[in-house]
Design an enzyme around this catalytic site. Sequence first.
Site, short mmCIF file in Angstrom:
data_model
loop_
_atom_site.label_atom_id
_atom_site.label_comp_id
_atom_site.label_asym_id
_atom_site.label_seq_id
_atom_site.Cartn_x
_atom_site.Cartn_y
_atom_site.Cartn_z
N TYR A 238 43.61 30.83 39.79
CA TYR A 238 42.56 29.82 39.59
C TYR A 238 42.85 28.59 40.45
O TYR A 238 41.95 28.01 41.05
CB TYR A 238 42.45 29.45 38.11
CG TYR A 238 42.09 30.61 37.23
CD1 TYR A 238 40.76 30.99 37.06
CD2 TYR A 238 43.06 31.36 36.59
CE1 TYR A 238 40.42 32.07 36.27
CE2 TYR A 238 42.73 32.45 35.79
CZ TYR A 238 41.42 32.81 35.64
OH TYR A 238 41.09 33.89 34.87
N ASN A 261 30.61 34.21 35.69
CA ASN A 261 30.14 35.14 36.72
C ASN A 261 29.26 36.23 36.10
O ASN A 261 29.71 36.97 35.25
CB ASN A 261 31.35 35.77 37.41
CG ASN A 261 30.99 37.00 38.23
OD1 ASN A 261 29.89 37.08 38.78
ND2 ASN A 261 31.91 37.95 38.28
N CYS A 269 35.73 38.91 39.59
CA CYS A 269 36.42 37.90 38.78
C CYS A 269 37.66 38.49 38.12
O CYS A 269 38.54 37.75 37.67
CB CYS A 269 35.49 37.29 37.75
SG CYS A 269 34.71 38.46 36.67
N HIS A 270 37.75 39.84 38.08
CA HIS A 270 38.94 40.45 37.49
C HIS A 270 40.16 40.26 38.37
O HIS A 270 41.28 40.53 37.95
CB HIS A 270 38.70 41.95 37.26
CG HIS A 270 38.35 42.70 38.50
ND1 HIS A 270 37.09 42.65 39.07
CD2 HIS A 270 39.09 43.50 39.31
CE1 HIS A 270 37.08 43.41 40.17
NE2 HIS A 270 38.28 43.94 40.33
N GLU A 296 42.24 49.72 40.89
CA GLU A 296 42.30 49.32 42.30
C GLU A 296 43.67 49.63 42.89
O GLU A 296 43.78 50.08 44.04
CB GLU A 296 41.98 47.83 42.44
CG GLU A 296 40.54 47.51 42.05
CD GLU A 296 40.09 46.12 42.46
OE1 GLU A 296 40.92 45.31 42.91
OE2 GLU A 296 38.87 45.85 42.34
#
Length: 304
Positions: A238, A261, A269-270, A296
């Site tokens: 952040y 979001n 946003c993850h 991912e």
Amino acid sequence: MLDRATLTPDAGPNLGSSLDAQADWCADYEVVRRAIAFITEAWRSQPEAEAIATAAGVDIRTLNALFRRWAGLTPKGFLQAVTLDHAKRVLAGSGNVLDAAFELGLSGPGRLHDLFVTHEAMSPGEWQRGGAGAVVRFGFHPSPFGTALVMATARGLAGLAFADPGGEAAALADMRARWPAAQFEDCRDATAPLVRRIFDPTAWQPEVPLRVVLIGSDFEIRVWETLLKIPFGRAASYAALAHDIGRPTAARAVGAAVGRNPIAFVVPCHRVVGSGGALTGYHWGLTRKRAMLGWEAGWRAAAA
DNA sequence: CCACCAGGCGTGA
DNA sequence: TCACGCCTGGTGG
């Protein structure tokens, strides 16, 4: 740098865009969800694969096959991918998120696993003026992270939410509340092609970018645009995001904006974690955030 | 690792 | 104006 040709369905997780794979997604995710929940709770005791399988309600062979299908990794690799250590490793250094991405050779045209997105930004006022009577079509679909609720306008993808079993109504209410003036139409046929593409990295290509509409305040838009620069399989803090948009002291406000979001997963946003690598929060549940980062990581490993 | 604290800031009511 | 967050860095267990 690898090209897309190495990502055949055989080399990568799940089965490309086959409908069978889609049908399996939610069943797989239920097991994944239970596995993550167990690991998160029992990580201190370094659980064996056996114990994880039991907690997830399947036998160990099923667990192995499932993780290979779901994200192309082993249960052990999966375990690593949901730890704090992994989050720290994928965390780009402080400073400008975009610069960090370029330095790592993970950004720019042709980068690996990039869901290419073109976006259009609108303030809430613009949306209300130009969108008087605007129609938002939506549909619920299976996804690798549970049931996905997709919202689309004529201008493009406007919303993506997730629901655990039984939570569909709540997810829809959450989305509807964001655009009170719009008309909503249940129309899965309209949203199905979007889902197929969004959750299948083998279908991502720069020639046909995914069109999305970002509706929010100036500050939110800047934050969401910056999210789109975080490379697949990596993370930013952040604080780094705040620095990137030129408001180095506004990390907390950035967190709030990230939390608002409307297009989960697509606007990643993850991939935002605390400065120390901890997964501090996620609108659709921390378990789902872990699942996305693990998924991912698996795709990256399969391609490497 | 945890708990707590204060400084920080954009939003919506 | 005020409370509320997907924050952060510091202190003291």
